[in-house]
Enzyme design. Structure first.
Site, PDB file in Angstrom:
ATOM      1  N   GLU A   1       0.807  -1.230   0.000  1.00  0.00           N
ATOM      2  CA  GLU A   1       0.000   0.000   0.000  1.00  0.00           C
ATOM      3  C   GLU A   1       0.836   1.276   0.000  1.00  0.00           C
ATOM      4  O   GLU A   1       0.534   2.239  -0.699  1.00  0.00           O
ATOM      5  CB  GLU A   1      -0.935   0.033   1.216  1.00  0.00           C
TER       6      GLU A   1
ATOM      7  N   HIS B   1     -10.261  -3.960  10.801  1.00  0.00           N
ATOM      8  CA  HIS B   1     -10.971  -3.854   9.522  1.00  0.00           C
ATOM      9  C   HIS B   1     -12.328  -3.183   9.679  1.00  0.00           C
ATOM     10  O   HIS B   1     -13.242  -3.446   8.901  1.00  0.00           O
ATOM     11  CB  HIS B   1     -11.166  -5.236   8.894  1.00  0.00           C
TER      12      HIS B   1
END
Lengths: 322, 419, 324
Positions: free
Chosen positions: C60, C128
């Site tokens: 990322e 998450h």
């Protein structure tokens, strides 16, 4: 192996002379209290930036580090604009907003100095990705140091570049130190180009103080990138003779080691190579010209006006400017 | 219009007072406040004797530099007196005992009245000093409080009350010109008409309001014609029919709710809507311990626990609230009547009167409002309001919705009165 | 107009913009062959090829940094970061790179979009389920949008792709299956920086972001039963804020509730509250009420997760508080 013409050697020698004069002038101004913030000099490392950028076209791109003066000049930025920027003047190539670590010029293909160590590496991969998507023949060249080579983004970027065969040349300007810490304390291997194999790219080691050697390696790597064959890592071994920055107190570099590397001054190596080709008087004339140019640029920079502040409104958090 | 009752003068006329010294204690809305001298001098005159009630705006007394220079009428402060039940640090101009001669030094120390920014702005635009506006139980002045105050002021200047009327507890207090609907409020057992003040402030002066007191409550020291709900209702009906009020909207709390149900069924009255807050009469259960404990209690230590049982958030029961309740229970006539009412209406912790059938027969639009945390009368009784009534449950609210969530009750009241 | 799911509306926006402008390309984890873990990019690799729709390694930090310079050199990257919880990994690219160059090197443009999705309610656990809106909205030079309806999802994504500045698009995992009418017009966009009045009201303004707009709508219904008229404003763009809309609503209601699924302290709701204080203080009749996640991790088990998430009841209670 590309054979260098005399003209190419002369051009690179002149650029190195100017960069060295710039660094020395900055040292003098710093001692006189006329500079602002830390300045990261590249004395002794000029051959890497000048040699590698000489292999690029004006339409190609570079990304560099906090120690990028040779890269800026090599990629074609005007020395007055660079110097004025370092001095925070309105005439600086970024109007005094950026400073010496963050100079950028899209037209010249300089996508920036970058003072987040390692950040120049994905920056170069991104430019290369853009070229690949647009199907242009542009090449992106990344300068980074042995300190940046230890970051996670270095691994990520090289992995992606190798995977996608991005047109990028990774130039590892290995000056032995990450700030004060020697490379032997940062990595289990001295030759970081060993890692290139893991990314399916060639890794070559060159003498970073020999501008001709750097140039020749870069020409090959750039050609490979431009053909679409993917990235190359060039590990240019050099040495940082003037410390991390003008704020560096020193004491961690071995005096004997510094003396040894000073004998291998890239300007001396370049001089020795040119001497049989053009003779001492021509070399002396080049040195004199460079000194005169630097003196005149210095005078002009010191006289240049300081910028005036303007609020930057495009980044306002509100739709109406308040 | 709101009123204050003078509970005690701490100085006699002629006595010297120092700036900051307590001069007089006043009470309103179940809260007592000590009023400090705004300046040093001599208490030259007491205008409102102890236990007298006056509307907000009256001058309570005069402080002069010396007694040798008695203040003339013209020296009475231009700023009307006021009461500040909960707001800390009342502004010096707000103090009821104002310095008479202009030379009398006023303190210049900056003081702050907690106030919402909007309220502050409205007050400034209207040229009203915040300190003159009664601070509601929440301890902070909101826009509605300023608007209510402005409406009161307008009304006062248009038709000032005759002096004699101010002290009579069950006289009508109209807050709006005749055109506005008239809403009649009937308090619960052991209460009085001041209990409605927090709600009245939230009504922005939208209606004319009339707060009536049950026999044996507040300043209504008369006995009821009979010790049952009918007797209480008769007494209220008598007040209402003394002069024709025209159409009215009834609001009743607890025992007052039961009274309101009967009044709504009274053919002599033109009742247009009925709003019941936790009313008596919809089921047999009631907290008998509360009734007994409250009736017997005469001092702060014994009253406070029962008051806390009335509300969801015990912090609403401030010392001032407790003290005001204690003071209201020092009148032996009142206590005696209440004791009779309690044993007649709530024998053995049971509600003796079942008004469900009466309520179900009413054609008047009805709202029943109940706090979900009511510990006096079970909130389940709301289910017995019948198919015609709108029922509203208020979370985090106990037996006193008009004190605990006055804004919400005001909203609901506006809804039913305007519909 | 066509009835479609939020995820389909995003897919349509990407497809239309890729047809319109060949410099638009997509990259991210699992987005190409698989079509994205939330199926937003389904079918696009087949349509536009593996060069313009790329599966990436799990990198990322680098992907975001690449988007910055790719955007500066002539392309319009759309990067998908699978969970907003991974935003901390891309913050250097946003804060130290993207945010500075427009100012330092005046004249450069960085037309990239970083799409991600956050928020709780799906049992995805503490790594998450977060809404880290304030981390991205904090950065001068980055625009942040958070569409709630399928139409806004399409219109804002198209506007973001066409924008010359970096745009972070905050989606929500519980919104992807929301269905509604979406305009078919190829040039349909929703202007960045414009809030949307969802419910008009008189007594209290509820300013909400992302899925909290839906909860605020439910809260308005609860409040209406009590006779309270709540106005619900979907901010849609978190940065730059539609301050005129905020001021106009408060000038009408004089009471404000701000709702955001992120943490409370130094959170997006805190910024909204301070902004209201800065710009509408004298209209306020009560302190601004904040409804947020409590300052703790998002738990896993259903009753625990439900307990921390803001919902209609909590929003309604806050609204009542402003009126008490």
């Amino acid at each position: 192996m590309t054979v260098l013409s005399v003209d190419e050697r002369v051009v690179m020698h002149k650029r190195m002379l100017l960069v060295r004069l710039l660094e020395e002038e900055l040292g003098t101004l710093h001692k006189a209290g006329k500079t602002r913030g830390p300045i990261h000099r590249c004395d002794g490392q000029e051959a890497v930036g000048i040699g590698a950028t000489a292999a690029l076209l004006p339409s190609d791109f570079i990304t560099t580090t906090h120690r990028g003066h040779a890269h800026y000049i090599g990629k074609g930025l005007d020395i007055y604009g660079v110097f004025a920027e370092i001095m925070g003047k309105a005439d600086g190539c970024c109007g005094g907003r950026a400073g010496h670590m963050l100079i950028g010029d899209l037209e010249a293909g300089v996508i920036g100095g970058n003072a987040i160590v390692g950040a120049s590496i994905p920056a170069a991969s991104g430019i290369a990705l853009s070229a690949q998507i647009k199907k242009t023949s542009d090449v992106s060249m990344c300068f980074f140091g042995d300190g940046a080579a230890q970051t996670g983004i270095c691994h990520e970027s090289m992995n992606i570049a190798g995977l996608w065969k991005l047109p990028v040349v990774f130039v590892l300007e290995h000056n032995q130190y990450g700030l004060t810490v020697h490379q032997s304390v940062q990595s289990p291997v001295a030759d970081l180009s060993l890692r290139a194999r893991g990314y399916a790219m060639p890794g070559v080691i060159v003498d970073g103080n020999d501008v001709a050697a750097v140039y020749q390696a870069a020409v090959e790597a750039v050609a490979r990138a431009r053909k679409g064959d993917g990235p190359t890592m060039i590990e240019a071994k050099t040495y940082r003779v003037e410390g991390f920055s003008t704020s560096d107190m020193g004491g961690y570099q071995d005096a004997e080691e510094i003396a040894r590397w000073k004998k291998r001054d890239p300007l001396q190596i370049s001089y020795d190579a040119l001497l049989p080709l053009i003779g001492a008087p021509a070399l002396q004339a080049m040195a004199d010209d460079a000194a005169r140019e630097m003196a005149s640029v210095t005078q002009k920079v010191l006289a240049a006006p300081l910028p005036e502040f303007e609020l930057f409104t495009p980044s306002s958090p509100y739709v109406e400017v308040l | 219009m709101e009123a204050v009752v003078v509970r005690a003068w701490h100085k006699k006329p002629g006595e010297p007072v120092a700036q900051g010294e307590t001069v007089v204690t006043i009470e309103t809305a179940k809260a007592a406040t000590d009023i400090e001298a705004p300046a040093s001098g001599v208490l030259a005159e007491i205008r409102v004797p102890t236990d007298d009630e006056v509307p907000i705006g009256a001058v309570l007394g005069i402080i002069a530099d010396t007694m040798a220079e008695p203040p003339k009428q013209a020296d009475a402060p231009a700023i009307p007196a006021s009461e500040q039940p909960r707001c800390p640090e009342p502004s010096p101009e707000a103090a009821p005992a104002a310095p008479a001669p202009p030379s009398s030094p006023l303190t210049s120390a900056p003081v702050r009245v907690p106030c919402s920014p909007l309220a502050r702005r409205i007050a400034a635009a209207a040229g009203v000093k915040l300190a003159d506006i009664p601070c509601p139980a929440r301890g902070r002045i909101r826009a509605a409080d300023v608007q209510a105050f402005l409406a009161t002021r307008k009304n006062t200047s248009a038709a000032p009350l005759p002096p004699g009327q101010a002290g009579s507890g069950h006289m009508p207090y109209a807050t709006q010109p005749e055109a506005a609907p008239l809403v009649v409020f009937i308090h619960g057992f052991g209460g009085d008409r001041h209990g409605w003040n927090p709600l009245l402030r939230c009504l922005d002066g939208s209606f004319r309001t009339l707060t009536l007191e049950l026999p044996g409550h507040g300043s209504n020291k008369a006995s009821p014609s009979a010790y049952d709900i009918g007797g209480l209702a008769d007494s209220i009906a008598g007040l209402l029919t003394q002069q024709d009020k025209g159409a009215i909207h009834l609001v009743g709390h607890s025992l007052g709710g039961a009274v309101a149900i009967l009044l709504a069924a009274d053919p002599r009255l033109d009742v247009r809507s009925l709003t019941l807050l936790a009313p008596v009469g919809l089921g047999p259960e009631i907290d008998g311990a509360f009734i007994n404990g409250f009736v017997a209690a005469r001092q702060a230590a014994s009253i406070a626990p029962w008051l806390r049982r009335l509300v969801h958030d015990p912090s609403l029961v401030t010392d001032a609230f407790v003290n005001a309740t204690v003071r209201a229970r020092t009148d032996s006539t009142v206590c005696e009547i209440q004791q009779h009412i309690a044993s007649a209406l709530f024998p053995d912790g049971t509600q003796a009167n079942d008004l469900r059938a009466t309520l179900h027969r009413l054609a008047v639009p009805t709202k029943v409002i109940w706090g979900e945390s009511d510990r006096i009368i079970p909130v389940q009784h709301a289910r017995n309001a019948g198919p015609m009534a709108a029922v509203h449950f208020l979370p985090d609210t106990g037996h006193l919705p008009h004190l605990e969530t006055p804004a919400m009750v005001a909203h609901l009241l506006r809804q039913i009165v305007r519909s | 107009m066509t009835m479609m799911r939020y995820a389909e509306a995003l897919n349509q926006a990407l497809r239309e913009e890729m047809h319109r402008d060949p410099s638009v390309f997509l990259f991210g984890e699992d987005i190409a062959r698989y079509g994205g873990v939330f199926k937003v990019t389904r079918g696009l690799m087949d349509e536009f090829g593996a060069s313009r729709v790329r599966d990436t390694p799990i990198s990322e930090q680098t992907l975001a940094a690449m988007a910055v310079t790719a955007a500066m050199t002539g392309t319009r990257p759309v990067l998908e970061i699978m969970y907003a919880d991974f935003v901390p990994l891309v913050l250097d690219a946003l804060i130290n790179q993207a945010a500075i160059y427009e100012y330092l090197w005046q004249g450069v443009q960085m037309p990239f979009v970083l799409r991600t999705q956050g928020g709780g309610g799906a049992g995805a656990g503490a790594q998450h389920s977060k809404a880290l809106d304030s981390l991205v909205a904090h950065i001068p030079g980055i625009k942040v949008v958070a569409p709630v309806t399928p139409a806004d999802a399409k219109g804002l994504l198209k506007a973001a792709i066409r924008d010359s500045q970096p745009v972070v698009m905050l989606e929500h995992k519980l919104l992807y299956n929301q269905r509604a009418e979406v305009p078919d017009d190829l040039d349909f966009t929703v202007e960045i920086g414009k809030a949307r009045t969802v419910v008009e009201g008189r007594d209290v303004s509820i300013f909400a972001t992302s899925r909290m707009v839906l909860e605020s709508q439910k809260a308005a219904e609860l409040l209406a039963r009590d006779g309270i008229s709540a106005e619900v404003i979907d901010l849609r763009t978190l940065r730059p804020l539609d301050l005129p809309a905020i001021k106009a609503s408060i000038a009408k209601t004089h009471n404000a509730v701000v709702v955001n699924e992120g943490w409370r302290f130094c959170g997006y709701a805190a910024e909204l509250s301070a902004t209201i204080m800065d710009h509408a203080f004298h209209e306020l009749d009560s302190p601004v009420a904040r409804v947020t996640l409590p300052d703790m991790p998002v738990p896993y088990s259903e009753p625990l997760e439900t307990a921390v998430l803001p919902n209609a009841e909590k929003i309604a209670a806050a609204a009542r508080l402003t009126l008490s």
